[in-house]
Design a protein around this motif. Structure first.
Motif, PDB file in Angstrom:
ATOM      1  N   LEU A 234       0.915  -1.265   0.025  1.00  0.00           N
ATOM      2  CA  LEU A 234       0.201  -0.076   0.111  1.00  0.00           C
ATOM      3  C   LEU A 234       0.919   1.344  -0.124  1.00  0.00           C
ATOM      4  O   LEU A 234       0.284   2.384  -0.610  1.00  0.00           O
ATOM      5  N   THR A 235       2.183   1.200   0.472  1.00  0.00           N
ATOM      6  CA  THR A 235       2.760   2.617   0.853  1.00  0.00           C
ATOM      7  C   THR A 235       4.056   2.613  -0.177  1.00  0.00           C
ATOM      8  O   THR A 235       4.797   3.657  -0.046  1.00  0.00           O
ATOM      9  N   GLU A 236       4.724   1.315  -0.379  1.00  0.00           N
ATOM     10  CA  GLU A 236       6.186   1.221  -1.087  1.00  0.00           C
ATOM     11  C   GLU A 236       6.379   2.296  -2.235  1.00  0.00           C
ATOM     12  O   GLU A 236       5.226   1.994  -3.250  1.00  0.00           O
ATOM     13  N   ARG A 237       7.308   2.806  -2.357  1.00  0.00           N
ATOM     14  CA  ARG A 237       7.855   3.471  -3.695  1.00  0.00           C
ATOM     15  C   ARG A 237       8.319   2.378  -4.633  1.00  0.00           C
ATOM     16  O   ARG A 237       8.936   1.811  -4.380  1.00  0.00           O
ATOM     17  N   SER A 249      -0.662   1.503 -14.051  1.00  0.00           N
ATOM     18  CA  SER A 249      -2.004   0.933 -14.075  1.00  0.00           C
ATOM     19  C   SER A 249      -1.927  -0.374 -13.187  1.00  0.00           C
ATOM     20  O   SER A 249      -3.086  -0.705 -12.416  1.00  0.00           O
ATOM     21  N   ALA A 250      -0.884  -1.066 -13.481  1.00  0.00           N
ATOM     22  CA  ALA A 250      -0.789  -2.262 -12.867  1.00  0.00           C
ATOM     23  C   ALA A 250      -0.746  -2.229 -11.369  1.00  0.00           C
ATOM     24  O   ALA A 250      -1.229  -2.941 -10.711  1.00  0.00           O
ATOM     25  N   ARG A 251      -0.002  -1.309 -10.872  1.00  0.00           N
ATOM     26  CA  ARG A 251       0.059  -1.046  -9.315  1.00  0.00           C
ATOM     27  C   ARG A 251      -1.437  -0.456  -8.855  1.00  0.00           C
ATOM     28  O   ARG A 251      -1.625  -1.134  -7.736  1.00  0.00           O
ATOM     29  N   ILE A 252      -2.026   0.013  -9.715  1.00  0.00           N
ATOM     30  CA  ILE A 252      -3.371   0.292  -9.149  1.00  0.00           C
ATOM     31  C   ILE A 252      -4.326  -0.532  -9.115  1.00  0.00           C
ATOM     32  O   ILE A 252      -5.245  -1.012  -8.063  1.00  0.00           O
ATOM     33  N   GLU A 253      -4.165  -1.539 -10.248  1.00  0.00           N
ATOM     34  CA  GLU A 253      -5.205  -2.749 -10.187  1.00  0.00           C
ATOM     35  C   GLU A 253      -4.748  -3.643  -8.917  1.00  0.00           C
ATOM     36  O   GLU A 253      -5.616  -4.275  -8.502  1.00  0.00           O
ATOM     37  N   ARG A 254      -3.540  -3.932  -8.792  1.00  0.00           N
ATOM     38  CA  ARG A 254      -3.151  -4.561  -7.451  1.00  0.00           C
ATOM     39  C   ARG A 254      -3.580  -4.145  -6.327  1.00  0.00           C
ATOM     40  O   ARG A 254      -4.028  -4.953  -5.417  1.00  0.00           O
ATOM     41  N   LEU A 255      -3.659  -2.801  -5.961  1.00  0.00           N
ATOM     42  CA  LEU A 255      -4.278  -2.173  -4.974  1.00  0.00           C
ATOM     43  C   LEU A 255      -5.921  -2.573  -4.803  1.00  0.00           C
ATOM     44  O   LEU A 255      -6.384  -2.843  -3.891  1.00  0.00           O
ATOM     45  N   ASN A 256      -6.448  -2.459  -5.951  1.00  0.00           N
ATOM     46  CA  ASN A 256      -7.747  -2.819  -6.088  1.00  0.00           C
ATOM     47  C   ASN A 256      -8.010  -4.190  -5.692  1.00  0.00           C
ATOM     48  O   ASN A 256      -8.905  -4.626  -4.876  1.00  0.00           O
ATOM     49  N   GLU A 257      -7.279  -4.968  -6.139  1.00  0.00           N
ATOM     50  CA  GLU A 257      -7.426  -6.502  -5.892  1.00  0.00           C
ATOM     51  C   GLU A 257      -7.193  -6.775  -4.342  1.00  0.00           C
ATOM     52  O   GLU A 257      -7.945  -7.592  -3.645  1.00  0.00           O
ATOM     53  N   LEU A 258      -6.294  -6.017  -3.750  1.00  0.00           N
ATOM     54  CA  LEU A 258      -6.299  -6.101  -2.369  1.00  0.00           C
ATOM     55  C   LEU A 258      -7.466  -5.391  -1.512  1.00  0.00           C
ATOM     56  O   LEU A 258      -7.520  -5.639  -0.203  1.00  0.00           O
ATOM     57  N   GLY A 259      -8.391  -4.795  -2.407  1.00  0.00           N
ATOM     58  CA  GLY A 259      -9.683  -4.194  -1.584  1.00  0.00           C
ATOM     59  C   GLY A 259      -9.369  -2.672  -1.297  1.00  0.00           C
ATOM     60  O   GLY A 259     -10.273  -2.237  -0.456  1.00  0.00           O
ATOM     61  N   PHE A 260      -8.378  -2.130  -1.868  1.00  0.00           N
ATOM     62  CA  PHE A 260      -8.157  -0.398  -1.656  1.00  0.00           C
ATOM     63  C   PHE A 260      -8.196   0.256  -3.089  1.00  0.00           C
ATOM     64  O   PHE A 260      -7.922  -0.190  -3.997  1.00  0.00           O
ATOM     65  N   VAL A 282      -2.445   8.542  -0.521  1.00  0.00           N
ATOM     66  CA  VAL A 282      -3.798   8.158  -0.143  1.00  0.00           C
ATOM     67  C   VAL A 282      -4.458   6.965  -0.578  1.00  0.00           C
ATOM     68  O   VAL A 282      -4.626   6.823  -1.921  1.00  0.00           O
ATOM     69  N   VAL A 283      -4.598   5.851   0.436  1.00  0.00           N
ATOM     70  CA  VAL A 283      -5.441   4.810  -0.134  1.00  0.00           C
ATOM     71  C   VAL A 283      -6.572   4.482   0.912  1.00  0.00           C
ATOM     72  O   VAL A 283      -6.630   4.812   2.026  1.00  0.00           O
ATOM     73  N   ASP A 284      -7.525   4.189   0.276  1.00  0.00           N
ATOM     74  CA  ASP A 284      -9.003   3.953   0.823  1.00  0.00           C
ATOM     75  C   ASP A 284      -9.387   2.623   0.855  1.00  0.00           C
ATOM     76  O   ASP A 284      -9.461   2.273  -0.196  1.00  0.00           O
ATOM     77  N   ALA A 285      -9.793   1.877   2.011  1.00  0.00           N
ATOM     78  CA  ALA A 285     -10.279   0.606   2.017  1.00  0.00           C
ATOM     79  C   ALA A 285     -11.496   0.440   1.364  1.00  0.00           C
ATOM     80  O   ALA A 285     -12.402   1.473   1.410  1.00  0.00           O
ATOM     81  N   GLY A 286     -12.076  -0.693   1.078  1.00  0.00           N
ATOM     82  CA  GLY A 286     -13.467  -0.853   0.488  1.00  0.00           C
ATOM     83  C   GLY A 286     -13.832  -0.805  -0.823  1.00  0.00           C
ATOM     84  O   GLY A 286     -14.778  -0.398  -1.335  1.00  0.00           O
ATOM     85  N   HIS A 287     -12.694  -0.994  -1.807  1.00  0.00           N
ATOM     86  CA  HIS A 287     -12.854  -1.056  -3.099  1.00  0.00           C
ATOM     87  C   HIS A 287     -14.246  -1.822  -3.680  1.00  0.00           C
ATOM     88  O   HIS A 287     -15.049  -1.159  -4.261  1.00  0.00           O
ATOM     89  N   HIS A 288     -14.140  -3.022  -3.393  1.00  0.00           N
ATOM     90  CA  HIS A 288     -15.429  -3.876  -3.981  1.00  0.00           C
ATOM     91  C   HIS A 288     -16.746  -3.589  -3.371  1.00  0.00           C
ATOM     92  O   HIS A 288     -17.656  -3.673  -3.819  1.00  0.00           O
ATOM     93  N   ALA A 289     -16.600  -3.503  -1.939  1.00  0.00           N
ATOM     94  CA  ALA A 289     -17.698  -2.871  -1.299  1.00  0.00           C
ATOM     95  C   ALA A 289     -18.526  -1.564  -1.714  1.00  0.00           C
ATOM     96  O   ALA A 289     -19.546  -1.510  -1.881  1.00  0.00           O
TER      97      ALA A 289
END
Length: 413
Positions: A234-237, A249-260, A282-289
């Motif tokens: 979630l935070t690593e550069r 885009s791959a990084r964003i998709e990976r975070l979405n898969e984790l639910g963020f 800034v990351v927000d949990a609850g992507h799928h919800a």
């Protein structure tokens, strides 16, 4: 009683009818809701007031008010936590002896303390699933700058979440909110978590609620590993060459898969533009919800939402509607598939599971029956078999009533 004070956003006059002049531990059993309780350093009791179940914790007035305020803040920023209801102070016995204040929170429906979970499924895998949920909660808290100070299974409630669990914060007595946490603060919280959880698992072993062959130290270490893995994701550069921009885009998709979801992403290049560096800010949990809520209005836990969305996508493919607007497909799926299954729950059994969890378990049961019988069992048949043969043996988890967690029926799921 003239000095009694009730602090609440919406005070309920029915609170005045409770015996505040008596210590909580002396309240008559007839007025208590005997829900399963976790371990607490304070006296905790459940009561029914105006049709709702409330949890009362006897505690110092200043601490009660501080915890009430902190829970309100955490809920406003989207942290899964119990809902603060009121603080009652100015209590005294008929003889004038002062009593501690009471922090009142609303009982979290369909939730269980960890001991109640283990009374149903006593396995190391259950411990791993609980700790995975706790790791996600701890990461979310740390992202918001919240230092817990007393991380443990005892200070957490768990809801079923499509074969996993979702963790909710219960006790924030030692918590503090900061603009951001240092690595040292996070490490200290994580060390407290590991120490407390190892002790709690050893206690479960002593009570024969978990396999004696399980290694609590190993499980505690896995919590740390899971936390660090998730925090890093979630935070690593991340740096890469300028011609690999697809990795953004791959990084964003990976975070979405984790639910963020990524609310803000920092993207920089070096002086000659050959290297690109990205870091989520800034990351927000609850992507799928959130996606499920937007498409259907169904309120679900993150893993439940993921499962329902997968079923929605399959429905779109089976009905050859991949090119259609997803809102229209979602509306049809909800009316033709989801709601008929959920409505199949008999009214007398609707306190056993939340509708999204029931839907998930029916899908699992359909797969199980199909594997067992070597054919594709129709959904209607799977629903009927689940309602007749599985659901009746499930405990009522909406407001699970029992005086001893050992009295809970065993359910492997």
């Amino acid at each position: 009683m003239a000095s009694l004070e009730i602090t609440a956003s919406r005070p309920d006059p029915a609170l005045l009818d409770l015996p505040w002049e008596e210590p909580l531990e002396e309240w008559p059993e007839s007025m208590l809701a005997t829900l399963p309780r976790g371990i607490s350093r304070h006296v905790v009791r459940f009561v029914r007031v105006s049709g709702r179940v409330l949890a009362l914790k006897e505690i110092n007035r200043e601490l009660a008010q501080r915890e009430y305020d902190m829970l309100r803040i955490l809920r406003k920023i989207g942290i899964p936590a119990v809902e603060p209801f009121a603080v009652v102070s100015g209590r005294a016995t008929p003889g004038g002896e002062p009593l501690d204040a009471a922090l009142i929170t609303r009982h979290l429906q369909f939730s269980l303390p960890y001991r109640a979970v283990f009374s149903q499924v006593s396995s190391e895998e259950t411990a791993r699933r609980l700790l995975d949920a706790l790791a996600v909660l701890l990461v979310r808290l740390h992202l918001e700058g919240f230092f817990w100070g007393d991380v443990s299974l005892s200070n957490t409630l768990f809801r079923r979440d499509a074969g996993a669990f979702a963790a909710y914060l219960v006790d924030v007595e030692t918590g503090t909110l900061h603009e951001s946490l240092t690595d040292g603060q996070r490490a200290y919280d994580l060390d407290i978590a590991r120490t407390n959880i190892i002790g709690e698992l050893m206690d479960l072993q002593a009570g024969e609620l978990i396999d004696e062959e399980s290694d609590p130290v190993e499980v505690g270490d896995q919590l740390v590993a899971r936390y660090e893995e998730l925090w890093s994701a979630l935070t690593e550069r991340e740096s890469f060459s300028a011609d690999e921009r697809w990795r953004v885009s791959a990084r964003i998709e990976r975070l979405n898969e984790l639910g963020f979801d990524v609310g803000e992403l920092e993207l920089t290049t070096d002086l000659d533009g050959t290297t690109v560096s990205i870091q989520p800010k800034v990351v927000d949990a609850g992507h799928h919800a959130r996606r499920l809520m937007r498409l259907t209005g169904i309120d679900a836990q993150e893993n439940q939402a993921r499962r329902l969305l997968n079923d929605l996508d399959q429905y779109g493919a089976i009905t050859d509607q991949q090119a259609e607007d997803e809102e229209f497909v979602a509306h049809e799926w909800q009316q033709e598939h989801y709601e008929p299954i959920v409505r199949a729950i008999p009214r007398t059994m609707r306190s056993k599971l939340q509708p999204p969890e029931f839907f998930h378990e029916v899908l699992e049961h359909k797969w199980f029956l199909s594997e067992k019988q070597g054919r594709d069992v129709p959904m209607k048949e799977a629903v009927q078999d689940y309602v007749e043969n599985i659901l009746p043996h499930r405990p009522d988890e909406k407001s699970l009533v029992t005086t001893e967690t050992s009295a809970l029926p065993i359910f492997e799921g």
